[in-house]
Design a protein around this motif. Structure first.
Motif, PDB file in Angstrom:
ATOM      1  N   GLY A 252      -1.088 -12.559   2.097  1.00 45.23           N
ATOM      2  CA  GLY A 252      -2.243 -13.344   2.529  1.00 45.23           C
ATOM      3  C   GLY A 252      -3.220 -12.613   3.415  1.00 45.23           C
ATOM      4  O   GLY A 252      -4.219 -13.192   3.837  1.00 45.23           O
ATOM      5  N   HIS A 253      -2.953 -11.346   3.694  1.00 47.03           N
ATOM      6  CA  HIS A 253      -3.852 -10.617   4.586  1.00 47.03           C
ATOM      7  C   HIS A 253      -3.693  -9.115   4.380  1.00 47.03           C
ATOM      8  O   HIS A 253      -2.746  -8.650   3.743  1.00 47.03           O
ATOM      9  N   VAL A 254      -4.636  -8.379   4.917  1.00 48.48           N
ATOM     10  CA  VAL A 254      -4.586  -6.921   4.905  1.00 48.48           C
ATOM     11  C   VAL A 254      -5.172  -6.422   6.220  1.00 48.48           C
ATOM     12  O   VAL A 254      -6.050  -7.076   6.803  1.00 48.48           O
ATOM     13  N   THR A 255      -4.680  -5.305   6.699  1.00 47.53           N
ATOM     14  CA  THR A 255      -5.243  -4.680   7.892  1.00 47.53           C
ATOM     15  C   THR A 255      -6.280  -3.651   7.466  1.00 47.53           C
ATOM     16  O   THR A 255      -6.010  -2.795   6.616  1.00 47.53           O
ATOM     17  N   PHE A 256      -7.467  -3.756   8.043  1.00 43.71           N
ATOM     18  CA  PHE A 256      -8.565  -2.857   7.698  1.00 43.71           C
ATOM     19  C   PHE A 256      -9.285  -2.489   8.984  1.00 43.71           C
ATOM     20  O   PHE A 256      -9.835  -3.362   9.666  1.00 43.71           O
TER      21      PHE A 256
ATOM     22  N   ASP B  23      -8.324  -1.809  11.925  1.00 47.41           N
ATOM     23  CA  ASP B  23      -7.791  -2.567  13.064  1.00 47.41           C
ATOM     24  C   ASP B  23      -8.208  -4.029  13.058  1.00 47.41           C
ATOM     25  O   ASP B  23      -8.118  -4.711  14.082  1.00 47.41           O
ATOM     26  N   LEU B  24      -8.674  -4.516  11.912  1.00 45.43           N
ATOM     27  CA  LEU B  24      -8.983  -5.933  11.752  1.00 45.43           C
ATOM     28  C   LEU B  24      -7.968  -6.558  10.804  1.00 45.43           C
ATOM     29  O   LEU B  24      -7.492  -5.915   9.869  1.00 45.43           O
ATOM     30  N   ARG B  25      -7.662  -7.816  11.023  1.00 41.96           N
ATOM     31  CA  ARG B  25      -6.780  -8.550  10.112  1.00 41.96           C
ATOM     32  C   ARG B  25      -7.660  -9.436   9.237  1.00 41.96           C
ATOM     33  O   ARG B  25      -8.329 -10.350   9.735  1.00 41.96           O
ATOM     34  N   LEU B  26      -7.667  -9.147   7.940  1.00 38.84           N
ATOM     35  CA  LEU B  26      -8.549  -9.841   7.012  1.00 38.84           C
ATOM     36  C   LEU B  26      -7.747 -10.670   6.020  1.00 38.84           C
ATOM     37  O   LEU B  26      -6.784 -10.179   5.418  1.00 38.84           O
ATOM     38  N   THR B  27      -8.151 -11.928   5.855  1.00 39.07           N
ATOM     39  CA  THR B  27      -7.569 -12.751   4.805  1.00 39.07           C
ATOM     40  C   THR B  27      -7.924 -12.142   3.458  1.00 39.07           C
ATOM     41  O   THR B  27      -9.031 -11.647   3.250  1.00 39.07           O
ATOM     42  N   CYS B  28      -6.972 -12.195   2.541  1.00 34.67           N
ATOM     43  CA  CYS B  28      -7.124 -11.505   1.273  1.00 34.67           C
ATOM     44  C   CYS B  28      -6.672 -12.412   0.138  1.00 34.67           C
ATOM     45  O   CYS B  28      -5.532 -12.884   0.134  1.00 34.67           O
ATOM     46  N   ASP B  29      -7.571 -12.698  -0.835  1.00 41.83           N
ATOM     47  CA  ASP B  29      -7.202 -13.511  -1.983  1.00 41.83           C
ATOM     48  C   ASP B  29      -8.130 -13.194  -3.145  1.00 41.83           C
ATOM     49  O   ASP B  29      -8.884 -12.228  -3.102  1.00 41.83           O
TER      50      ASP B  29
ATOM     51  N   ILE C  95      -9.641  -6.548  -2.827  1.00 42.73           N
ATOM     52  CA  ILE C  95      -8.786  -6.186  -1.709  1.00 42.73           C
ATOM     53  C   ILE C  95      -9.395  -4.968  -1.019  1.00 42.73           C
ATOM     54  O   ILE C  95      -9.670  -3.964  -1.671  1.00 42.73           O
ATOM     55  N   PRO C  96      -9.644  -5.020   0.280  1.00 41.56           N
ATOM     56  CA  PRO C  96     -10.165  -3.832   0.978  1.00 41.56           C
ATOM     57  C   PRO C  96      -9.194  -2.660   0.852  1.00 41.56           C
ATOM     58  O   PRO C  96      -7.994  -2.793   1.082  1.00 41.56           O
ATOM     59  N   ARG C  97      -9.731  -1.498   0.455  1.00 41.69           N
ATOM     60  CA  ARG C  97      -8.904  -0.327   0.198  1.00 41.69           C
ATOM     61  C   ARG C  97      -8.977   0.676   1.352  1.00 41.69           C
ATOM     62  O   ARG C  97      -9.968   0.718   2.081  1.00 41.69           O
TER      63      ARG C  97
ATOM     64  N   ALA D 161     -15.271  -6.688   4.882  1.00 38.25           N
ATOM     65  CA  ALA D 161     -14.573  -5.575   5.528  1.00 38.25           C
ATOM     66  C   ALA D 161     -15.520  -4.574   6.186  1.00 38.25           C
ATOM     67  O   ALA D 161     -15.371  -4.253   7.373  1.00 38.25           O
ATOM     68  N   LEU D 162     -16.503  -4.071   5.438  1.00 40.74           N
ATOM     69  CA  LEU D 162     -17.414  -3.073   6.010  1.00 40.74           C
ATOM     70  C   LEU D 162     -18.248  -3.657   7.133  1.00 40.74           C
ATOM     71  O   LEU D 162     -18.388  -3.055   8.198  1.00 40.74           O
ATOM     72  N   ALA D 163     -18.826  -4.817   6.899  1.00 38.60           N
ATOM     73  CA  ALA D 163     -19.686  -5.434   7.912  1.00 38.60           C
ATOM     74  C   ALA D 163     -18.921  -5.695   9.202  1.00 38.60           C
ATOM     75  O   ALA D 163     -19.424  -5.432  10.306  1.00 38.60           O
ATOM     76  N   LEU D 164     -17.693  -6.182   9.094  1.00 40.09           N
ATOM     77  CA  LEU D 164     -16.909  -6.522  10.277  1.00 40.09           C
ATOM     78  C   LEU D 164     -16.450  -5.269  11.015  1.00 40.09           C
ATOM     79  O   LEU D 164     -16.482  -5.220  12.254  1.00 40.09           O
TER      80      LEU D 164
END
Length: 289
Positions: free
Chosen positions: A76-80, A82-88, A93-95, A126-129
């Protein structure tokens, strides 16, 4: 009751038979997620018996992974960055490669942080954040043509306490942007850049679960890259940078276009695997147009 080690062995064997890459690692992530503990902490508790409720939860997740559903969707999430992003399914998916683009941008802007930047095709945000966190005083605009992706990006901005920093807009690249008297110091994008043939050869995790429109572009994968490059020049401030993630075979044609437009500086960067992956161009002080 089964122990952590027994469940790990059985799960790894199941995923290996399903031809899941990194079967052991994925099994470790699933088990540690269900137990709300660090992955490496499993090794300190191998003999711990597991209750049936937890075993059922693990079995369900392992079964989903065996069907090649991405691990990030299951957790349900990925680390990008140093941010925790919801992923669905709403977005790519941020790579890790895109994290490399963030690092490159931080390097080229170290002498002066951008005051205003634009993220085209923001997806999960991901990039913006990541850049909002890196440039705390910057004004940020993030766009996407997908309303579902924008919903996800806004959720991720809220979860990371960055929602007040970013203006999210529905836009097909630049078309939905309002008329502006001032341009951007930085434009970033991870647009679709796969050809149809490349998409056909992707892993099931990509083909079945990633939005195809966020991956595939016409003209051998270069159509959206070229459009962004051509149109960005009129939205960039003098000395502003355009930074894009690209396919492996696009750099030469992008460089030719950038030179014809009159960009002052062109950078072609490889990712950590040695593949041509990032293209950056700096707008001249005075445009040729």
């Amino acid at each position: 009751m089964l122990t952590i080690l027994e469940v790990l062995r059985k799960s790894t064997e199941f995923l290996h038979k399903a031809e899941v890459p990194n079967a052991r690692l994925d099994a470790e992530w699933i088990i540690s997620h269900c137990l709300n503990m660090g992955r490496m902490d499993l090794y300190l508790q191998f003999e711990r018996p597991l209750e049936e409720e937890k075993l059922c939860e693990m079995r369900g997740m392992v079964t989903r992974r065996g069907k090649r559903e991405p691990l990030q969707h299951i957790l349900g999430h990925v680390t990008f960055a140093d941010l925790r992003l919801t992923c669905d399914k709403r977005s790519l998916i941020p790579r890790p490669e895109t994290e490399e683009l963030v690092e490159i941008i931080l390097t080229i802007t170290r002498k002066g942080s951008p005051e205003k930047f634009l993220d085209l095709g923001t997806g999960s945000g991901a990039l913006a954040l990541a850049l909002a966190k890196a440039f705390p005083s910057a004004q940020i605009v993030a766009t996407d043509i997908s309303e579902k992706a924008l919903e996800l990006a806004i959720e991720n901005a809220n979860a990371n306490n960055l929602s007040g920093r970013i203006e999210f807009l529905s836009s097909d690249w630049f078309e939905g942007l309002p008329l502006m008297t001032e341009g951007f110091d930085l434009i970033v994008s991870n647009p679709p850049y796969l050809s149809e043939e490349e998409w056909e050869s992707t892993e099931p995790e990509v083909k079945r679960y990633d939005p195809k429109k966020a991956l595939v572009s016409g003209e051998g994968g270069s159509r959206d890259l070229q459009k962004i490059l051509r149109d960005s020049e009129q939205y960039l401030n003098p000395q502003g940078w355009l930074a894009m993630e690209t396919g492996e075979y696009h750099h030469e044609e992008l460089a030719n276009t950038a030179k014809a437009i009159g960009y002052e500086k062109i950078l072609k960067k490889k990712d950590l695997a040695g593949r041509p992956r990032f293209f950056l161009a700096k707008r001249a002080e005075v445009s040729k147009r």
